[in-house]
Design a protein around this motif. Sequence first.
Motif, mmCIF file in Angstrom:
data_model
loop_
_atom_site.group_PDB
_atom_site.id
_atom_site.type_symbol
_atom_site.label_atom_id
_atom_site.label_comp_id
_atom_site.label_asym_id
_atom_site.label_seq_id
_atom_site.Cartn_x
_atom_site.Cartn_y
_atom_site.Cartn_z
ATOM 1 N N LEU A 11 0.820 -1.208 0.000
ATOM 2 C CA LEU A 11 0.000 0.000 0.000
ATOM 3 C C LEU A 11 0.858 1.263 0.000
ATOM 4 O O LEU A 11 0.519 2.258 -0.659
ATOM 5 C CB LEU A 11 -0.929 0.001 1.218
ATOM 6 C CG LEU A 11 -2.079 -1.016 1.203
ATOM 7 C CD1 LEU A 11 -2.850 -0.960 2.511
ATOM 8 C CD2 LEU A 11 -3.013 -0.752 0.030
ATOM 9 N N THR A 12 1.971 1.236 0.741
ATOM 10 C CA THR A 12 2.842 2.407 0.791
ATOM 11 C C THR A 12 3.477 2.690 -0.565
ATOM 12 O O THR A 12 3.492 3.829 -1.052
ATOM 13 C CB THR A 12 3.935 2.200 1.853
ATOM 14 O OG1 THR A 12 3.327 1.973 3.129
ATOM 15 C CG2 THR A 12 4.833 3.419 1.944
ATOM 16 N N ILE A 13 4.027 1.644 -1.198
ATOM 17 C CA ILE A 13 4.639 1.829 -2.510
ATOM 18 C C ILE A 13 3.599 2.254 -3.543
ATOM 19 O O ILE A 13 3.833 3.176 -4.349
ATOM 20 C CB ILE A 13 5.341 0.524 -2.954
ATOM 21 C CG1 ILE A 13 6.506 0.205 -2.022
ATOM 22 C CG2 ILE A 13 5.844 0.654 -4.396
ATOM 23 C CD1 ILE A 13 7.208 -1.104 -2.345
ATOM 24 N N VAL B 228 -2.046 10.438 0.016
ATOM 25 C CA VAL B 228 -2.505 9.282 -0.749
ATOM 26 C C VAL B 228 -2.371 8.005 0.074
ATOM 27 O O VAL B 228 -3.255 7.142 0.057
ATOM 28 C CB VAL B 228 -1.719 9.158 -2.070
ATOM 29 C CG1 VAL B 228 -2.140 7.911 -2.833
ATOM 30 C CG2 VAL B 228 -1.927 10.404 -2.921
ATOM 31 N N ILE B 229 -1.261 7.875 0.808
ATOM 32 C CA ILE B 229 -1.060 6.691 1.653
ATOM 33 C C ILE B 229 -2.160 6.596 2.706
ATOM 34 O O ILE B 229 -2.698 5.512 2.973
ATOM 35 C CB ILE B 229 0.332 6.743 2.316
ATOM 36 C CG1 ILE B 229 1.425 6.591 1.260
ATOM 37 C CG2 ILE B 229 0.464 5.645 3.373
ATOM 38 C CD1 ILE B 229 2.827 6.802 1.796
ATOM 39 N N ASN B 230 -2.504 7.726 3.313
ATOM 40 C CA ASN B 230 -3.598 7.738 4.297
ATOM 41 C C ASN B 230 -4.904 7.267 3.667
ATOM 42 O O ASN B 230 -5.656 6.497 4.280
ATOM 43 C CB ASN B 230 -3.770 9.146 4.866
ATOM 44 C CG ASN B 230 -2.860 9.409 6.056
ATOM 45 O OD1 ASN B 230 -2.679 8.553 6.911
ATOM 46 N ND2 ASN B 230 -2.270 10.588 6.100
ATOM 47 N N GLN B 231 -5.185 7.736 2.458
ATOM 48 C CA GLN B 231 -6.416 7.332 1.782
ATOM 49 C C GLN B 231 -6.405 5.844 1.450
ATOM 50 O O GLN B 231 -7.418 5.162 1.571
ATOM 51 C CB GLN B 231 -6.601 8.155 0.512
ATOM 52 C CG GLN B 231 -6.864 9.633 0.777
ATOM 53 C CD GLN B 231 -6.966 10.442 -0.502
ATOM 54 O OE1 GLN B 231 -7.234 9.901 -1.560
ATOM 55 N NE2 GLN B 231 -6.735 11.747 -0.402
ATOM 56 N N TYR B 232 -5.245 5.336 1.040
ATOM 57 C CA TYR B 232 -5.135 3.922 0.711
ATOM 58 C C TYR B 232 -5.378 3.054 1.954
ATOM 59 O O TYR B 232 -6.088 2.046 1.892
ATOM 60 C CB TYR B 232 -3.753 3.622 0.123
ATOM 61 C CG TYR B 232 -3.666 3.857 -1.368
ATOM 62 C CD1 TYR B 232 -4.423 4.848 -1.987
ATOM 63 C CD2 TYR B 232 -2.821 3.110 -2.169
ATOM 64 C CE1 TYR B 232 -4.351 5.075 -3.348
ATOM 65 C CE2 TYR B 232 -2.734 3.328 -3.540
ATOM 66 C CZ TYR B 232 -3.502 4.318 -4.115
ATOM 67 O OH TYR B 232 -3.418 4.534 -5.465
#
Length: 393
Positions: free
Chosen positions: A48-50, A66-70
């Motif tokens: 998810l981070t990548i 974006v990472i938070n949303q993912y």
Amino acid sequence: MSLSFLLDFYFYLLLMEGFRVCRYTLVPASIILGLGGAPLWSAKCTYLTIAGNLYAQKAGKIGRDVINQYFGLFFLIFQSSGVWGNLISSLIFGQTTTTVAEVSEEDLMCCGAYDCMTNATANTTASSGPTKTLIYTLLGVYTGSGVLAVLLVALFLDQIKDNQAERETEKMQTQSFWSTFLATFQHLKDKRQCLLIPLTMYSGFEQAFLAGDYTKSYVTCALGIHFVGYVMISFSAANSLCSLFFGKISQFTGRKALFALAAITNLACIIALLLWKPHPNQLAVFFIFSALWGLADAIWQTQTNALYGVLFEKHKEAGFANYRLWESLGFVIAFGYSTFLHVYVKLYIVMAVLVVAIVMYGTVEYLEVKDLPGTPTTMKEAITGSVVQQSRL
């Protein structure tokens, strides 16, 4: 990740092999599930981070947002499994003939924070137990879901192809197992990781309390075991929806405000649980507590995972491995003392861990802000997890 799937699949096979509840099957099954779950969670967080950073580069957005949303979207789906899982089990086992006995006022005195450490189900539910057909039906549904999940990931999940992912893959291939294993502990040389240990362990403490103590000493004791599934559905539903919501708004509020909201919510619930004497006439309160706990847990899960991905962007595998290590240790400790301590003592322990966790987390934020003026561009990219050009901080 493939090893994790095989271990989890073997766990389902073990369940299907023999349904007798005894330590000779439960202990090996739990060990196998833990061996499968640890690399699966680390791989999920890294993926998810990548993926979030890659999308941020293409869309010209900030990586951490974006990472938070993912993570918010992931936990929306993940926590919703608690809704469907409890609903399925409640509906299937609901076909069992069950007689609910009225709880006397004397028995209610042993419910809540100052419990009598007795069997909470003794005076609430009389049941002949589910039939073998219902047990086979339930575990068949769960096993089918697990197999379907493995097939969906194996067939449809895209492999990440970028320079960073390729470098990390080559690095992992050239390293031995023990080198990768030791990297988890070598990561503790980073003082930020050490400061985040209490916060990570608290995630295990608070989840263990809700699953083990709240359901037993409050819900089962006062309402009966047949209400546990429905109360946990409210927790999972609130957790699922709030995960998506907080993942979206984190770009506007920042993570510090969300962590503060989670801490205040949990602290208020702990104090209220210390003072409250559960009673069947207060049915709505049981669901309110679980929903509020779900709200706070949504923040702990989404924001802590995202925080690890942002702070340890160059060492994601080691960082997320530490996350699972310390969160699991929190579970182990909480479940370990669960049968020996009164509920009010466990509430004070959870409260103490929460206070320490927030103080240590605040120290991490202070160190990050303190380092910003010295290296603005580098630190900005490290914190956002994005290579998007920033005009100013």
